[in-house]
Design an enzyme around this catalytic site. Structure first.
Site, PDB file in Angstrom:
ATOM      1  N   ASP A  36       1.363  -1.102  -0.050  1.00 11.69           N
ATOM      2  CA  ASP A  36      -0.060  -0.057  -0.018  1.00 11.69           C
ATOM      3  C   ASP A  36       0.790   0.862  -0.202  1.00 11.69           C
ATOM      4  O   ASP A  36       2.587   1.283   0.419  1.00 11.69           O
ATOM      5  CB  ASP A  36      -1.462  -0.062   1.188  1.00 11.69           C
TER       6      ASP A  36
HETATM    7  C1  BGC Z   1      -5.413   3.251   0.459  1.00 16.99           C
HETATM    8  C2  BGC Z   1      -5.025   2.407  -0.564  1.00 16.99           C
HETATM    9  C3  BGC Z   1      -5.472   2.764  -2.331  1.00 16.99           C
HETATM   10  C4  BGC Z   1      -3.710   3.941  -2.469  1.00 16.99           C
HETATM   11  C5  BGC Z   1      -3.412   4.665  -4.357  1.00 16.99           C
HETATM   12  C6  BGC Z   1      -3.466   4.167   0.247  1.00 16.99           C
HETATM   13  O1  BGC Z   1      -4.061   5.384   1.061  1.00 16.99           O
HETATM   14  O2  BGC Z   1      -4.983   2.623   1.574  1.00 16.99           O
HETATM   15  O3  BGC Z   1      -6.615   1.543  -0.746  1.00 16.99           O
HETATM   16  O4  BGC Z   1      -5.384   2.173  -3.014  1.00 16.99           O
HETATM   17  O5  BGC Z   1      -4.005   5.059  -1.370  1.00 16.99           O
HETATM   18  O6  BGC Z   1      -4.220   5.358  -3.557  1.00 16.99           O
END
Ligand code: BGC
Length: 747
Positions: free
Chosen positions: A262
């Site tokens: 993530d």
């Molecule tokens: C989120 C993800 C997301 C990623 C990219 C993160 O903060 O937890 O679900 O895909 O950001 O935006």
């Protein structure tokens, strides 16, 4: 050789070499052979180069060898607007508007694998058109508490339901040559302190509740990528958690895909190298001002990994395993020369968004058949509530979108009713979130309101006296602390004093319909005083169209709850056991999540689970359905047999409708405690009035098994089982018993 002849030969050789494309581009070869060839041509630095970000949402390919950059996008309800290369800020493009599909809780509420496939195909086409290679979704974390800030991005409390729908979503997206990246693996069931919380779930909870949907999406659906979550699991971050990534995902399951971090979820180079991470994103954000070693180079899987290989701290095998996995992702996406072109903003995508919304709306209560609305030329309708006019596609965190258009509920009702009823008016009722912007995208709506709450209530109450129907449209929204990433809800109650407003309206006019817009259950202390209640999720671009069609009966509601709707927060197993403490989160309720906590009286487990306000699987229709007794193809099964359970379902009403037939299996006597029943099959069918259809479910012994931690294996214990067929987890229409024999008896 004569100089002229020599030069001719050389030219021919060069031309022949040019004409022969490298083996890694030869589509007649097996993908693994192609990857082996590609890897043999890559330098050490090029291999490191494909393992980490080069911008907010892209990683480098191998420019020298023609391997394109890999572009990711959120996910999971539409394609995210473009951000700057190094920052979260909007890039300011004017051609990145999309169709917003309903939030995934709505997809789960359709209980329809057809809708899941349609969803995946459609969003995949939009991703492809926008030249994205990886769609960051679907979200598959189990709904453990109604306070969870990201529940709206997930698919409810049941691993089987979430898993079966995810399989189709994944297949639909990937048919476009766009990878899904199922998220967030795993045990990411709260947002508060999401980077710091350490979660502990016992093995049964892990294997029976929190892993199966991911396993189905990865193995049955064949997702090419998976995103690890932010939280820690037993003290180690999920982004480089040895047990979940290395042992289970890649070891036990043998999944060949790429693990993506993530954004900002990678914290330690040794662990990132050794514990299963393949592709690192979001660790640093600004690649511009880092001097010679800019922040992308400083990623754990960049220079620190490279230096470690050179010094002998890390091995080439560790590197090559990651590179191979990432190149598989490239083979399916960037290097796939047969992928379709995709499409965007098409009438088909709007129709898909609308249909998924219509099939996901849940009619929770309909006393005296108040719905569908009888709209005549004399009918006066009053709509009350901020959510009737608020655009909901902006907000909520990374799933926030920039839409080409969004039909609000009030607009949907106007389009359907203008000119057909005497009047359709709207009162504000309460003031909720007036911001209308997220991360630089604004709705353009001006929702500011200066009148005090008391004045808004008295206005609504006085207008309610004159109306034939009041349609209250409220609930939550996507501002921080509600259905929004990065935080959890503070309370189970509706915000902005909505309970008192609804209570006042119910006193004035019995023809009150409450439409709750949210991705979570909310307390409804007024439920018994309101004749009709509709659960409407965040429905995306066609929200108002879908809602109006259900309210008016153009579409017969067929959604079913994908989670249990408790009366009070203290009825939720996690909260009752006081386990939701934020610091170190122990899942004390183990496998008894949602309806699995239901117990029969006299059960060995202490404590009777209170009745929910609305049970898992519940959802009414404008027609009624009758079920026959189920028929089993055999009464005794061996562990290697399959069993078919069939039931006839008849539409006993006067309008056509869809019913979700649900199969639960019960294991009344078991060595380890088991839920009273568990969902093992579901089928959505369409029936004309008086029509009967036979629905058959075929299950294997996996549907009878529990996970035995003592032997680390699934066990189907011989003995009596009960197949239960019903319309919800608490509306079982018929049961049939069968016996599972010991394997030896049949040899
Ligand atoms: C989120 C993800 C997301 C990623 C990219 C993160 O903060 O937890 O679900 O895909 O950001 O935006």
């Amino acid at each position: 050789m004569k100089p002229l002849l020599l030069s001719l030969c050389t030219t021919l050789c060069v031309l022949a070499a040019m004409a022969q494309s490298p083996a890694y581009l030869d589509e007649n070869l097996d993908i693994e052979q192609r990857i082996t060839d590609l890897m043999s041509r890559m330098t050490l630095e090029e291999k490191i180069g494909v393992l980490h970000a080069q911008s907010k949402f892209s990683s480098a390919g191998v420019p020298r060898l023609g391997v394109p950059e890999l572009w990711c996008t959120d996910g999971p309800h539409g394609i995210r607007p473009e951000v700057k290369w190094d920052e979260w800020d909007q890039a300011g493009w004017t051609n990145d508007s999309v169709v917003a599909f309903p939030a995934l809780t709505c997809l789960a509420a359709t209980w329809s694998t057809d809708m899941a496939l349609l969803y995946g195909r459609s969003i995949g086409e939009e991703a492809r058109y926008r030249k994205k290679d990886v769609l960051l979704g679907p979200g598959l974390n189990i709904y453990r508490t109604p306070l969870g800030g990201r529940n709206f991005e997930y698919m409810g409390e049941d691993p089987y339901l979430a898993g079966k729908l995810a399989v189709q979503y994944v297949r639909g997206v990937q048919s476009n040559g766009v990878a899904t990246c199922v998220k967030h693996f795993c045990l990411n069931n709260q947002e508060w302190n999401r980077h710091g919380v350490s979660v502990h779930a016992d093995d049964r909870a892990l294997y029976e509740i929190y892993l199966p949907a991911f396993k189905m999406a990865c193995l049955e659906g064949g997702s090419w990528a998976l995103m690890a979550s932010y939280n820690k699991i037993d003290g180690q971050h999920a982004g480089h958690n040895y047990r979940t990534l290395q042992e289970i995902l890649k070891g036990e399951w043998g999944w060949p895909g790429a693990v993506v971090s993530d954004w900002g979820g990678t914290h330690n180079t040794d662990e990132a190298v050794s514990n299963g991470l393949d592709l690192e994103f979001g660790t640093g954000t600004n690649g511009l001002y880092g001097g010679s070693r800019n922040t992308y180079d400083a990623y754990h899987l960049a220079l620190p990994f490279l230096d470690g290989i050179r010094s002998g701290r890390y091995t080439r095998q560790q590197l090559d395993d990651k590179v191979r996995r990432v190149l598989r992702l490239h083979m399916h996406t960037t290097l796939n020369r047969h992928k379709p072109l995709g499409s965007i903003l098409s009438p088909e995508h709007y129709a898909a968004a609308c249909q998924i919304g219509q099939e996901g709306i849940v009619l929770l209560k309909n006393e005296g058949n108040l719905l569908p609305l009888k709209a005549e030329s004399t009918t006066k309708i009053l709509v009350v509530g901020e959510n009737a006019v608020k655009m909901m596609t902006v907000g909520g965190g990374s799933s926030s979108l920039k839409v080409q258009h969004e039909v609000t509920p009030l607009q949907g009702l106007h389009r359907r009713l203008d000119g057909r009823v005497a009047c359709l008016t709207w009162d504000r009722g309460y003031v909720g979130d007036v911001s209308g912007s997220y991360n630089g995208v604004t709705t353009g709506q001006d929702l500011r309101e200066n009148r005090p709450f008391s004045q808004l209530v008295s206005q609504a109450v006085s207008d309610a006296r004159q109306a034939d129907y009041i349609i209250y449209i409220g609930g939550l929204n996507k501002s921080y602390g509600q259905d929004c990433e990065g935080g959890d809800r503070k309370s189970y109650s509706l915000p902005y004093k909505q309970d008192s407003l609804i209570t006042e309206l119910a006193k004035i006019n019995p023809n009150l319909i409450v439409v709750n817009i949210s991705g979570n259950a909310v307390s409804m202390p007024w439920a018994k005083d309101v004749r009709a209640i509709i659960q409407c999720w965040y429905l995306g671009s066609e929200a108002g169209t879908a809602l109006a069609s259900v309210l008016l009966g153009d579409v017969n509601p067929s959604g079913k709850l994908p989670f249990t709707w408790p009366v009070a927060l203290s009825d939720v197993p996690a909260h009752r056991l006081n386990a939701y403490t934020n610091g170190n989160e122990e899942y004390k309720e183990s496998i008894f999540v949602g309806y699995r906590a239901d117990r029969e009286s006299g059960s060995k487990r202490k404590g009777q689970q209170p009745s929910p306000l609305f049970p898992f699987g519940h959802g009414l229709s404008y027609t009624t359905f009758a079920y026959s007794k189920p028929v089993l193809d055999k009464k005794t099964v061996t562990p290697s047999d399959s069993l078919t359970v069939s039931v006839d379902v008849t539409n006993t009403g006067t309008v056509a409708g869809k019913e979700v037939v649900q199969l639960y299996i019960s294991d009344p006597e078991s060595r380890l405690p088991r839920p009273l029943k568990e969902l093992k099959g579901f089928r959505k069918i369409t029936l004309a009035p008086s029509q009967t259809k036979t629905v058959s479910f075929t299950i294997g012994s996996d549907a009878l098994s529990f996970f035995d931690p003592a032997i680390h294996s699934w066990v189907a214990e011989p003995g009596k089982f009960v197949a239960m067929v019903g319309s919800s987890s608490r509306d079982i229409r018929a049961k049939a018993e069968f016996v599972l024999t010991k394997p030896a008896e049949n040899q």
